[in-house]
Write an enzyme that holds these catalytic residues in place. Sequence first.
Site, PDB file in Angstrom:
ATOM      1  N   LYS A 135      -3.642  -2.443   4.709  1.00 24.74           N
ATOM      2  CA  LYS A 135      -2.350  -2.817   4.097  1.00 24.74           C
ATOM      3  C   LYS A 135      -1.163  -2.423   4.977  1.00 24.74           C
ATOM      4  O   LYS A 135      -0.271  -1.672   4.559  1.00 24.74           O
ATOM      5  CB  LYS A 135      -2.197  -2.134   2.735  1.00 24.74           C
ATOM      6  CG  LYS A 135      -3.300  -2.449   1.729  1.00 24.74           C
ATOM      7  CD  LYS A 135      -3.009  -1.786   0.399  1.00 24.74           C
ATOM      8  CE  LYS A 135      -4.025  -2.110  -0.659  1.00 24.74           C
ATOM      9  NZ  LYS A 135      -5.359  -1.548  -0.444  1.00 24.74           N
TER      10      LYS A 135
ATOM     11  N   ASP B 274      -9.156  -2.961   5.039  1.00 26.36           N
ATOM     12  CA  ASP B 274      -8.043  -3.002   4.086  1.00 26.36           C
ATOM     13  C   ASP B 274      -7.075  -1.849   4.338  1.00 26.36           C
ATOM     14  O   ASP B 274      -7.121  -0.830   3.655  1.00 26.36           O
ATOM     15  CB  ASP B 274      -8.650  -2.916   2.667  1.00 26.36           C
ATOM     16  CG  ASP B 274      -7.621  -2.855   1.563  1.00 26.36           C
ATOM     17  OD1 ASP B 274      -6.504  -3.375   1.759  1.00 26.36           O
ATOM     18  OD2 ASP B 274      -7.937  -2.304   0.494  1.00 26.36           O
TER      19      ASP B 274
HETATM   20  O1  C5P Z   1     -12.691   0.866  -7.878  1.00 21.30           O
HETATM   21  P1  C5P Z   1     -11.970  -0.447  -7.910  1.00 21.30           P
HETATM   22  O2  C5P Z   1     -12.890  -1.636  -8.113  1.00 21.30           O
HETATM   23  O3  C5P Z   1     -10.788  -0.429  -8.851  1.00 21.30           O
HETATM   24  O4  C5P Z   1     -11.384  -0.573  -6.428  1.00 21.30           O
HETATM   25  C1  C5P Z   1     -10.549  -1.616  -6.040  1.00 21.30           C
HETATM   26  C2  C5P Z   1     -10.343  -1.557  -4.563  1.00 21.30           C
HETATM   27  O5  C5P Z   1      -9.437  -2.602  -4.206  1.00 21.30           O
HETATM   28  C3  C5P Z   1      -9.734  -0.267  -4.034  1.00 21.30           C
HETATM   29  O6  C5P Z   1     -10.328  -0.040  -2.756  1.00 21.30           O
HETATM   30  C4  C5P Z   1      -8.255  -0.576  -3.879  1.00 21.30           C
HETATM   31  O7  C5P Z   1      -7.678   0.105  -2.792  1.00 21.30           O
HETATM   32  C5  C5P Z   1      -8.292  -2.076  -3.559  1.00 21.30           C
HETATM   33  N1  C5P Z   1      -7.076  -2.831  -3.903  1.00 21.30           N
HETATM   34  C6  C5P Z   1      -6.548  -2.898  -5.168  1.00 21.30           C
HETATM   35  N2  C5P Z   1      -5.417  -3.635  -5.407  1.00 21.30           N
HETATM   36  C7  C5P Z   1      -4.826  -4.293  -4.396  1.00 21.30           C
HETATM   37  C8  C5P Z   1      -5.367  -4.238  -3.111  1.00 21.30           C
HETATM   38  C9  C5P Z   1      -6.514  -3.498  -2.888  1.00 21.30           C
HETATM   39  O8  C5P Z   1      -7.097  -2.330  -6.105  1.00 21.30           O
HETATM   40  N3  C5P Z   1      -3.763  -5.054  -4.644  1.00 21.30           N
END
Ligand code: C5P
Length: 237
Positions: free
Chosen positions: A62, A60
């Site tokens: 991005k 991931d």
């Molecule tokens: O700790 P949590 O469950 O909030 O983590 C969510 C993960 O998903 C993190 O690694 C964050 O970078 C990723 N993410 C996100 N929103 C997005 C894309 C990726 O929260 N749109």
Amino acid sequence: MADDRLIAALDVPTREEAERLVQQLGDSVSYYKVGMELFYALGGDIVTWLKAQEKKVFLDLKLHDIPNTVGNGLCSLLRLRPDILNVHTAGGLRMMKAARDALHAAAEEAGIPCPKLIGVTVLTSMDAEDWAGLGHTGTIAEAVLRRAQLARVAGLDGVVASPAETAEIRRICGKDFLIVTPGIRPVGISHDDQRRVMTPGEAIRVGASQIVVGRAIYAAEDPRMAAESILKEMEAV
Ligand code: C5P
């Protein structure tokens, strides 16, 4: 037992912590997300290590840059053999098309299966105020849908989106479009910086293909128990 629909985020800063978490989770988790924290600290080695443990990897990072740079960047990541790669849809249609074409051509040339390529729509940490602050006039939901459609037109395999927009994306983009949803919080767990959240069961119910869970697993007192309870909730849907 493991279920590819659950992706555990390895949002930890060191190799030791990552290995400890993967060992603790054992066969309950088959899919891991490596994001910028770990990748910038360890480089591709962590992906190679996970693949050697027979885990699947969503890398991931991005990517968001001009089409040529994103395309070449993805080709460099291909040698790590991730299962999912992503770009930011904010890079626009031309960028997404170039990314897809470059990745497919490189995979074909290397004679390996092409990883899935998905687009980040709008970060799940954004709320209406953040969005308006950037000068956008429409709603986040409108932007997410528009970006998901663009990703589909560009030939991407799916998107990363909040569970709140998942049902509508599923309706518009069809049953085969991958919808990977972060912003997952089991009942009673802190929302932290996430603004648009759902429980694991709700996310699957509204049409998510896979859910990404970070803090609710790695920060739990017993990560394995946390993962197993999420798996049970998903199975019950
Ligand atoms: O700790 P949590 O469950 O909030 O983590 C969510 C993960 O998903 C993190 O690694 C964050 O970078 C990723 N993410 C996100 N929103 C997005 C894309 C990726 O929260 N749109």
